[in-house]
Design an enzyme around this catalytic site. Structure first.
Site, PDB file in Angstrom:
ATOM      1  N   ASP A  66       0.870  -1.167   0.000  1.00  0.00           N
ATOM      2  CA  ASP A  66       0.000   0.000   0.000  1.00  0.00           C
ATOM      3  C   ASP A  66       0.909   1.219   0.000  1.00  0.00           C
ATOM      4  O   ASP A  66       1.537   1.530   1.007  1.00  0.00           O
ATOM      5  CB  ASP A  66      -0.899  -0.019   1.245  1.00  0.00           C
ATOM      6  CG  ASP A  66      -1.721   1.256   1.398  1.00  0.00           C
ATOM      7  OD1 ASP A  66      -1.662   2.138   0.514  1.00  0.00           O
ATOM      8  OD2 ASP A  66      -2.432   1.374   2.419  1.00  0.00           O
ATOM      9  N   VAL A  67       1.000   1.913  -1.134  1.00  0.00           N
ATOM     10  CA  VAL A  67       1.978   3.001  -1.247  1.00  0.00           C
ATOM     11  C   VAL A  67       1.668   4.167  -0.326  1.00  0.00           C
ATOM     12  O   VAL A  67       2.542   5.012  -0.079  1.00  0.00           O
ATOM     13  CB  VAL A  67       2.102   3.500  -2.701  1.00  0.00           C
ATOM     14  CG1 VAL A  67       2.670   2.421  -3.607  1.00  0.00           C
ATOM     15  CG2 VAL A  67       0.770   4.028  -3.233  1.00  0.00           C
ATOM     16  N   TYR A 159      -8.070  13.869  -9.966  1.00  0.00           N
ATOM     17  CA  TYR A 159      -6.860  13.256 -10.514  1.00  0.00           C
ATOM     18  C   TYR A 159      -5.879  14.327 -10.981  1.00  0.00           C
ATOM     19  O   TYR A 159      -4.682  14.264 -10.676  1.00  0.00           O
ATOM     20  CB  TYR A 159      -7.237  12.339 -11.673  1.00  0.00           C
ATOM     21  CG  TYR A 159      -6.063  11.652 -12.333  1.00  0.00           C
ATOM     22  CD1 TYR A 159      -5.508  10.501 -11.776  1.00  0.00           C
ATOM     23  CD2 TYR A 159      -5.508  12.132 -13.511  1.00  0.00           C
ATOM     24  CE1 TYR A 159      -4.442   9.857 -12.365  1.00  0.00           C
ATOM     25  CE2 TYR A 159      -4.436  11.503 -14.118  1.00  0.00           C
ATOM     26  CZ  TYR A 159      -3.906  10.361 -13.540  1.00  0.00           C
ATOM     27  OH  TYR A 159      -2.836   9.732 -14.142  1.00  0.00           O
ATOM     28  N   LYS A 163      -1.954  15.224  -9.855  1.00  0.00           N
ATOM     29  CA  LYS A 163      -0.810  15.175 -10.763  1.00  0.00           C
ATOM     30  C   LYS A 163      -0.131  16.541 -10.896  1.00  0.00           C
ATOM     31  O   LYS A 163       1.093  16.607 -11.081  1.00  0.00           O
ATOM     32  CB  LYS A 163      -1.248  14.654 -12.130  1.00  0.00           C
ATOM     33  CG  LYS A 163      -1.647  13.176 -12.112  1.00  0.00           C
ATOM     34  CD  LYS A 163      -0.505  12.284 -11.648  1.00  0.00           C
ATOM     35  CE  LYS A 163      -0.868  10.803 -11.708  1.00  0.00           C
ATOM     36  NZ  LYS A 163       0.248   9.924 -11.323  1.00  0.00           N
TER      37      LYS A 163
END
Length: 274
Positions: A66-67, A159, A163
């Protein structure tokens, strides 16, 4: 760099999609790869397939991670070092795109999920890999996406925000890593037709307006195309602070000149509407 003869790469978010494609391409080029994803079953299935495909050429290891957990990311690094003696390349590829709603309709949990995976997850990877590489050297790459250039992207506010934040973090991290033995760079891969892309199309009704399809046929790419480009770039690169942008204005112009011959969407089960 690692003392092992073959280079070792860690690719987060690599049990499917572009991450899996990059792992595949790296192994085809003789690199050992550590794959990761949130579930051990999907990790095991991916690594079994890749090890069978590249037997005798390279080896793959699968580690559930799980990052968003720094503890998990540290364990991923430790497993890579234990298995292969070191890590030469670390690619923060894990990401989540939940598209469609405007900000006023976007569930707060969805926004937080994207920020946690796309931004916090990459930060954990950068921190862990840098601390592990700073003595012997290595290279860290962040995978950008829609919104990386700071321009709004309709239907992707969560999103794109994550980013855009990742772009800023990467630029800052590049400055911090100046003078060290660690290279820090990023990729802007453009629009890649992945399982995630198909999932979001299904969520929106599974239909693509003809006008959008025409644009996607210009700017879109298959996973294999981008995976080979990323793998080759990482293995050849010696620069620090580069943003490797696939979808350049020149490439877009070349593709516009090919209309309507370029039709990548034909390879997928999609419904194009008038």
């Amino acid at each position: 760099m690692s003392d092992a003869k073959a280079k070792t790469a860690v690719v987060t978010g690599s049990t499917r999609g572009i991450g899996y494609g990059i792992a595949d391409s790296l192994m085809a080029r003789g690199c050992n790869v550590v794959l990761s994803g949130p579930g051990q079953d999907s990790c095991d299935a991916a690594v079994e397939k890749l090890n069978a495909k590249h037997a005798g050429t390279a080896k793959a290891l699968a580690v559930a991670c799980d990052v968003t957990s720094e503890t998990d990311v540290t364990a991923l690094w430790d497993a890579a070092v234990e298995a292969f003696g070191g890590v030469d390349i670390w690619l923060n590829n894990a990401g989540m795109a939940l598209t469609g709603p405007t900000l006023s309709d976007l569930p707060s949990d969805d926004f937080q999920t994207m920020l946690n995976i796309n931004l916090l997850g990459a930060m954990n990877g950068c921190k862990t890999a840098f601390n592990g590489m700073k003595e012997n050297g290595g290279a860290i790459y962040n995978m950008l996406g829609a919104g990386w250039d700071g321009n709004p992207v309709p239907g992707m506010i969560g999103y794109a925000t994550s980013k855009a934040g990742l772009t800023f973090m990467t630029k800052s991290f590049v400055a911090e890593a100046d003078g060290s033995k660690v290279l820090v760079n990023s990729f802007a891969p453009g629009v890649v037709i992945t399982e995630g892309f198909m999932r979001e199309q299904e969520r929106s009704g599974g239909k693509i307006p003809a006008a959008r399809a025409a644009v996607l046929n210009i700017i879109g790419d298959h996973v294999e195309t981008i995976a080979d480009w990323v793998a080759d770039t990482m293995l050849q690169n010696e620069a620090h602070g580069e943003l490797f942008n696939w979808l350049t204005p020149e490439r877009i112009a070349e593709r516009r000149a090919m209309e309507p011959a370029r039709n990548i969407l034909a390879a997928y089960d999609l419904t194009i509407t008038d």
